[in-house]
Design an enzyme around this catalytic site. Structure first.
Site, mmCIF file in Angstrom:
data_model
loop_
_atom_site.group_PDB
_atom_site.id
_atom_site.type_symbol
_atom_site.label_atom_id
_atom_site.label_comp_id
_atom_site.label_asym_id
_atom_site.label_seq_id
_atom_site.Cartn_x
_atom_site.Cartn_y
_atom_site.Cartn_z
ATOM 1 N N LYS A 146 0.972 -1.021 0.131
ATOM 2 C CA LYS A 146 0.132 0.046 0.012
ATOM 3 C C LYS A 146 0.908 1.172 0.164
ATOM 4 O O LYS A 146 0.671 2.224 -0.844
ATOM 5 C CB LYS A 146 -0.782 0.062 1.185
ATOM 6 C CG LYS A 146 -1.599 1.391 1.659
ATOM 7 C CD LYS A 146 -2.131 1.339 3.109
ATOM 8 C CE LYS A 146 -2.631 2.754 3.319
ATOM 9 N NZ LYS A 146 -1.733 3.774 3.403
ATOM 10 N N ASN A 147 1.931 1.290 0.709
ATOM 11 C CA ASN A 147 2.648 2.544 1.071
ATOM 12 C C ASN A 147 3.433 2.835 -0.149
ATOM 13 O O ASN A 147 4.023 3.994 -0.379
ATOM 14 C CB ASN A 147 3.641 2.485 2.239
ATOM 15 C CG ASN A 147 2.691 2.539 3.433
ATOM 16 O OD1 ASN A 147 1.260 3.130 3.453
ATOM 17 N ND2 ASN A 147 3.100 2.072 4.635
ATOM 18 N N CYS A 184 -6.189 8.845 8.189
ATOM 19 C CA CYS A 184 -6.258 8.545 9.649
ATOM 20 C C CYS A 184 -5.616 9.518 10.609
ATOM 21 O O CYS A 184 -4.548 10.303 10.624
ATOM 22 C CB CYS A 184 -5.426 7.145 10.030
ATOM 23 S SG CYS A 184 -6.214 5.759 9.322
ATOM 24 N N ARG A 241 0.625 15.155 11.092
ATOM 25 C CA ARG A 241 1.593 14.788 9.783
ATOM 26 C C ARG A 241 1.401 16.051 8.993
ATOM 27 O O ARG A 241 0.779 15.885 7.776
ATOM 28 C CB ARG A 241 1.080 13.601 9.224
ATOM 29 C CG ARG A 241 1.095 12.202 10.264
ATOM 30 C CD ARG A 241 0.742 11.032 9.592
ATOM 31 N NE ARG A 241 -0.572 10.899 9.201
ATOM 32 C CZ ARG A 241 -1.245 9.857 8.529
ATOM 33 N NH1 ARG A 241 -0.317 8.920 8.026
ATOM 34 N NH2 ARG A 241 -2.463 9.585 8.364
ATOM 35 N N ASP A 299 3.941 1.371 11.912
ATOM 36 C CA ASP A 299 2.790 0.600 11.494
ATOM 37 C C ASP A 299 2.355 -0.594 12.097
ATOM 38 O O ASP A 299 1.229 -1.144 12.120
ATOM 39 C CB ASP A 299 2.514 0.688 10.206
ATOM 40 C CG ASP A 299 2.512 2.014 9.201
ATOM 41 O OD1 ASP A 299 2.006 2.856 9.974
ATOM 42 O OD2 ASP A 299 2.708 1.950 8.066
ATOM 43 N N ARG A 301 -8.514 0.240 4.045
ATOM 44 C CA ARG A 301 -7.619 1.129 3.275
ATOM 45 C C ARG A 301 -6.124 0.488 3.288
ATOM 46 O O ARG A 301 -5.565 1.041 2.302
ATOM 47 C CB ARG A 301 -7.406 2.442 4.255
ATOM 48 C CG ARG A 301 -8.522 3.547 4.339
ATOM 49 C CD ARG A 301 -7.908 4.689 4.980
ATOM 50 N NE ARG A 301 -6.779 5.447 4.429
ATOM 51 C CZ ARG A 301 -5.910 5.506 5.336
ATOM 52 N NH1 ARG A 301 -6.209 5.383 6.562
ATOM 53 N NH2 ARG A 301 -4.812 6.025 4.658
#
Length: 415
Positions: free
Chosen positions: A22-23, A115, A120, A305, A397
């Site tokens: 995903k990242n 989220c 951030r 994470d 997600r």
């Protein structure tokens, strides 16, 4: 809102296939905006975040076709203004800023969401783009950037809690079409940055040093299309390793790049797991879990994470563990939910003292963010009775068919 009903206490056995990262895939999809030629991206995970990114690319004018996990993208005629409502839903969408600026010399992008795990800010992204010569304005929820010409510079990207992954990605992409040489100091070293560099190089960019704190990009006049496969998701792989550990089970996880999970594997082995690598995947066996201490850090340290899922495991360990969250100030909201299930956790600032209990108890719980939701599912797998997990909009997600993969190896989860 969807929820999971999980029957706990069942052993797991078999093999889990890991999806693309995903990242890594979000900036990789954004990078297709750098060329008017066709890009083929393989091993794309079926995630809601990916769906949002594809809608963003299409709103900019890109043509997108999908065949299973393979995407074909052609951004021949694009605009530099992103859809406000789409972009604000997902933090990763900010990575369209660099490629749009590089190719069109201007972009208008809404401030992103995602989220709620802590502050951030995108100030380092904007600092980097200003360093290349862009003019930047932030007003009314939008970021506006434009430049008649981008010129390579030496740019320091270090932040309060370490390098910025998406900021590094944004600056790398912008620098590929800048004049001269760009040197990014204090660049993020995460595998996802290396994967993006792999695609950029396949497109004709000149990038070296990805995976180290210093990345050098020599600008080129244009980039071409490419055919590229995304790396396996190290966070998903780590989550399934933890699923095996918390249920005291035996699983094979594949494909996995062990170097991407070095800190996690080390902590699992310290806790009592046996982990073997066969060249493609990892096999994990867990019988008795003992307490370990961990601190989240930028790669190659322990990933933030996986802090929440690892806390679920340590809630069932023998002894007391100390977990310190150093990256995000609000990433301990899952503590209260684990306590609801019988976990013995005491908080002091950004540190959790976790005294292992013999069993967790099923309860209604809420995932407050993507990884906290995964942590609640893992706790439910190990708990006595039925656990109801809400917050699946976060889970979806970052995990493709999470319940399907778990059910295939012996879990009992109903959406």
């Amino acid at each position: 809102m969807d929820s999971f009903l999980i029957e706990g206490g069942l052993p797991l056995n078999g093999e889990v296939t890991i999806s693309g990262s995903k990242n890594a895939v979000l900036p990789i999809l954004a990078a297709t905006l750098l060329t008017s030629e066709t890009c083929i991206i393989r091993r794309v995970p079926d995630l809601s975040d990916v769906g949002f990114m594809l809608k963003i690319l299409q709103s900019l004018g890109a043509e997108v076709t999908q065949d299973g996990s393979t995407l074909t993208i052609r951004a021949a005629n694009i605009s530099g203004r992103g859809d406000y409502e789409l972009i604000r839903k997902m933090r990763g969408s900010i990575c369209i800023l660099g490629p749009l600026l590089a190719r069109l010399k201007e972009a208008v992008v809404s401030l992103p969401g995602g989220c709620v795990i802590g502050t951030r800010p995108i100030d380092l992204h904007l600092k980097g783009l200003r360093g290349l010569g862009a003019q930047v304005e932030v007003e009314a929820g939008y970021v506006r950037v434009h430049a008649s010409r981008l010129e390579g510079q030496m740019i320091f990207l270090g932040g309060r809690v370490g390098p910025t992954v998406l900021g590094t990605a944004n600056l790398m992409m912008a620098a590929t079409l800048a004049s001269g040489i760009t040197v990014i100091e204090s660049a993020a070293c995460e595998p996802e940055v290396v994967d993006l560099a792999g695609l950029l190089i396949a497109m004709g960019a000149k990038v070296r040093g990805a995976g180290t704190p210093t990345i050098t990009i020599v600008g080129v006049d244009r980039l071409h299309g490419a055919d590229y496969a995304v790396i396996p998701d190290r966070i998903e792989a780590g989550t399934f390793l933890l699923a095996a550990a918390i249920t005291r089970s035996h699983l094979r996880i594949s494909p996995v790049i062990p170097e991407h999970l070095g800190a996690v594997i080390t902590k699992l082995e310290e806790a009592g797991c046996t982990i073997q690598h066969d060249g493609i995947g990892l096999t994990v066996k867990a019988d008795r879990i003992t307490a370990v201490d961990l601190r989240t850090q930028p790669f190659p340290g322990f990933p933030t994470d996986l802090q929440a899922p690892f806390m679920s495991l340590l809630a069932t360990a023998q002894g007391t563990s100390v977990i310190t969250e150093n990256i995000f100030e609000n990433r301990l909201q899952h503590v209260a939910e684990l306590q609801r299930m019988g976990a013995a956790i005491r908080m002091q600032g950004n540190t959790a003292f976790v005294e292992g209990v013999s069993r967790l108890s099923g309860a209604p719980v809420q995932g407050s963010d993507l990884r906290a939701s995964a942590a609640m599912v893992l706790a439910g797998l190990a708990a006595d009775g039925i656990t109801t997990v809400q917050g699946l909009e976060f889970l979806d997600r970052g995990y493709a068919d999470f319940e399907g993969k778990l059910n295939a190896v012996g879990a009992s989860i109903r959406r």
